[in-house]
Design an enzyme around this catalytic site. Structure first.
Site, mmCIF file in Angstrom:
data_model
loop_
_atom_site.group_PDB
_atom_site.id
_atom_site.type_symbol
_atom_site.label_atom_id
_atom_site.label_comp_id
_atom_site.label_asym_id
_atom_site.label_seq_id
_atom_site.Cartn_x
_atom_site.Cartn_y
_atom_site.Cartn_z
ATOM 1 N N LYS A 52 14.219 6.619 -4.605
ATOM 2 C CA LYS A 52 12.930 6.462 -3.916
ATOM 3 C C LYS A 52 12.609 7.720 -3.107
ATOM 4 O O LYS A 52 11.470 8.184 -3.079
ATOM 5 C CB LYS A 52 12.949 5.199 -3.038
ATOM 6 C CG LYS A 52 12.859 3.923 -3.879
ATOM 7 C CD LYS A 52 13.141 2.637 -3.138
ATOM 8 C CE LYS A 52 13.201 1.488 -4.168
ATOM 9 N NZ LYS A 52 13.530 0.182 -3.618
ATOM 10 N N GLN A 96 15.429 -1.990 1.904
ATOM 11 C CA GLN A 96 16.101 -2.230 0.623
ATOM 12 C C GLN A 96 16.867 -3.552 0.664
ATOM 13 O O GLN A 96 17.606 -3.814 1.608
ATOM 14 C CB GLN A 96 17.049 -1.050 0.314
ATOM 15 C CG GLN A 96 17.672 -1.092 -1.058
ATOM 16 C CD GLN A 96 16.662 -0.934 -2.188
ATOM 17 O OE1 GLN A 96 15.628 -0.285 -2.039
ATOM 18 N NE2 GLN A 96 16.952 -1.524 -3.326
ATOM 19 N N ASP A 119 6.241 -2.991 -0.440
ATOM 20 C CA ASP A 119 6.958 -3.798 -1.433
ATOM 21 C C ASP A 119 6.135 -5.017 -1.864
ATOM 22 O O ASP A 119 6.448 -5.656 -2.876
ATOM 23 C CB ASP A 119 8.271 -4.320 -0.823
ATOM 24 C CG ASP A 119 9.500 -3.589 -1.337
ATOM 25 O OD1 ASP A 119 9.462 -3.102 -2.478
ATOM 26 O OD2 ASP A 119 10.488 -3.526 -0.586
HETATM 27 N N1 GUN Z 1 16.197 -4.448 -4.320
HETATM 28 C C1 GUN Z 1 16.049 -4.501 -5.678
HETATM 29 N N2 GUN Z 1 14.753 -4.259 -6.001
HETATM 30 C C2 GUN Z 1 14.091 -4.051 -4.839
HETATM 31 C C3 GUN Z 1 12.737 -3.741 -4.532
HETATM 32 O O1 GUN Z 1 11.850 -3.633 -5.390
HETATM 33 N N3 GUN Z 1 12.455 -3.585 -3.211
HETATM 34 C C4 GUN Z 1 13.399 -3.729 -2.240
HETATM 35 N N4 GUN Z 1 13.013 -3.564 -0.976
HETATM 36 N N5 GUN Z 1 14.658 -4.003 -2.499
HETATM 37 C C5 GUN Z 1 14.997 -4.158 -3.803
#
Ligand code: GUN
Length: 286
Positions: A52, A96, A119
């Site tokens: 990211k 996350q 998100d």
């Molecule tokens: N963990 C696995 N996929 C995601 C996601 O799309 N966003 C977040 N915040 N955590 C994740």
């Protein structure tokens, strides 16, 4: 033989569009900024967070990264989120998941300011999606819609079956397909006659979380098949929820794993962050 839906190429095109729009914003003195919080040291999460940050660099965004120890208390984490909510430079906040087991994920998601919820997990974002108001949409299902649109798949009036009902994928996926005027069926672990239901689908979206569960016996001739799953088999090879070798001869279009849905999630995160930044600066006509 099915045509492959190339998620790598489509996600790259989206990141390039975001990068170009960001360059336009720069002329107005605006630069998007994403804050990413990682709590603990889950190996997969560490890789996702690093990807990211790389995507932010590629798109020309600023990024703030908070790496907190496993022992962080819920109150400490909530307090960090409040600081980022109040920080005018930060346009998007991502925590996350999964979080360490002593922290309540729902409380954490609820603490994020909805206008920075890139998100799309906050109840306000989910509610806006459901009633068709502007707001953030969960990145993976939003990415699936982009894959379908950019591969020329007509959705209006089509029978769409979604397997899986998670808050992050299955439920928003069903709402998005409905927004595209598909006729939508959602299947889950208690669905009776799953095979027969799936066989009705013109568009089959699979997010069950079981390696290679869906073979050709679930798929109508000529269906479009989207595989949201990703699993690492022994010997390190990646596979999806769909048995690709079995389904590929029957489908008209199919996403591979890797290189299908996977790369779309981060591209849509970048798109959401840009959108959040523009909305916060009054630059969106909604
Ligand atoms: N963990 C696995 N996929 C995601 C996601 O799309 N966003 C977040 N915040 N955590 C994740």
């Amino acid at each position: 033989m099915a045509e492959l839906i190339d998620g790598k190429a489509i996600s790259q095109a989206i990141k390039d569009e975001v990068r170009n729009e960001r360059a336009e914003l720069e002329k107005k003195g605006i630069r998007p900024c994403l804050a990413v919080i990682l709590c603990g040291n889950d190996p997969a999460s560490t890789v996702y967070v690093s990807n990211k940050k790389k995507a932010c660099e590629y798109c020309g965004f600023d990024s703030v990264s908070l790496e907190l120890p496993e022992e962080t208390t819920q109150e400490e984490l909530l307090s960090k989120i409040r600081e980022l909510n109040d920080d005018k430079k930060v346009n998007g906040i991502l925590v996350q998941l999964p979080l360490p087991s002593h922290i309540d994920e729902n409380a954490v998601i609820a603490a994020i300011a909805p206008e920075k919820d890139v998100d799309g997990f906050h109840a306000v974002s989910v509610g806006n999606l459901l009633i068709g108001r502007p707001g953030f949409v969960s990145c993976t299902p939003a990415g699936v819609i982009q894959l379908l649109k950019r591969s020329g798949v007509e959705m209006a009036g089509k029978e769409c079956v979604v397997i899986g009902r998670s808050n992050i994928v299955g439920k928003p996926m069903a709402v998005l397909m409905l927004r595209e005027n598909a006729t939508v069926t959602v299947c889950h672990s208690k669905t009776k006659n799953l095979r027969e239901v799936c066989k009705r689908a013109d568009i089959l979206i699979v997010a069950v979380g079981k390696p290679k569960m869906i073979d050709a016996s679930y798929v109508k001739e000529g269906a479009v098949v989207i595989d949201v799953g990703i699993h690492r088999l022994e010997g390190k090879k990646l596979c999806g929820d769909v048995d690709f070798e079995s389904v590929e001869p029957v489908a008209s279009k199919i996403t591979p794993v890797p290189g299908g849905v996977g790369p779309m999630t981060i591209a849509m995160l970048m798109k959401n962050c840009l959108e959040g930044c523009m909305r916060q600066n009054g630059l969106l006509n909604e």
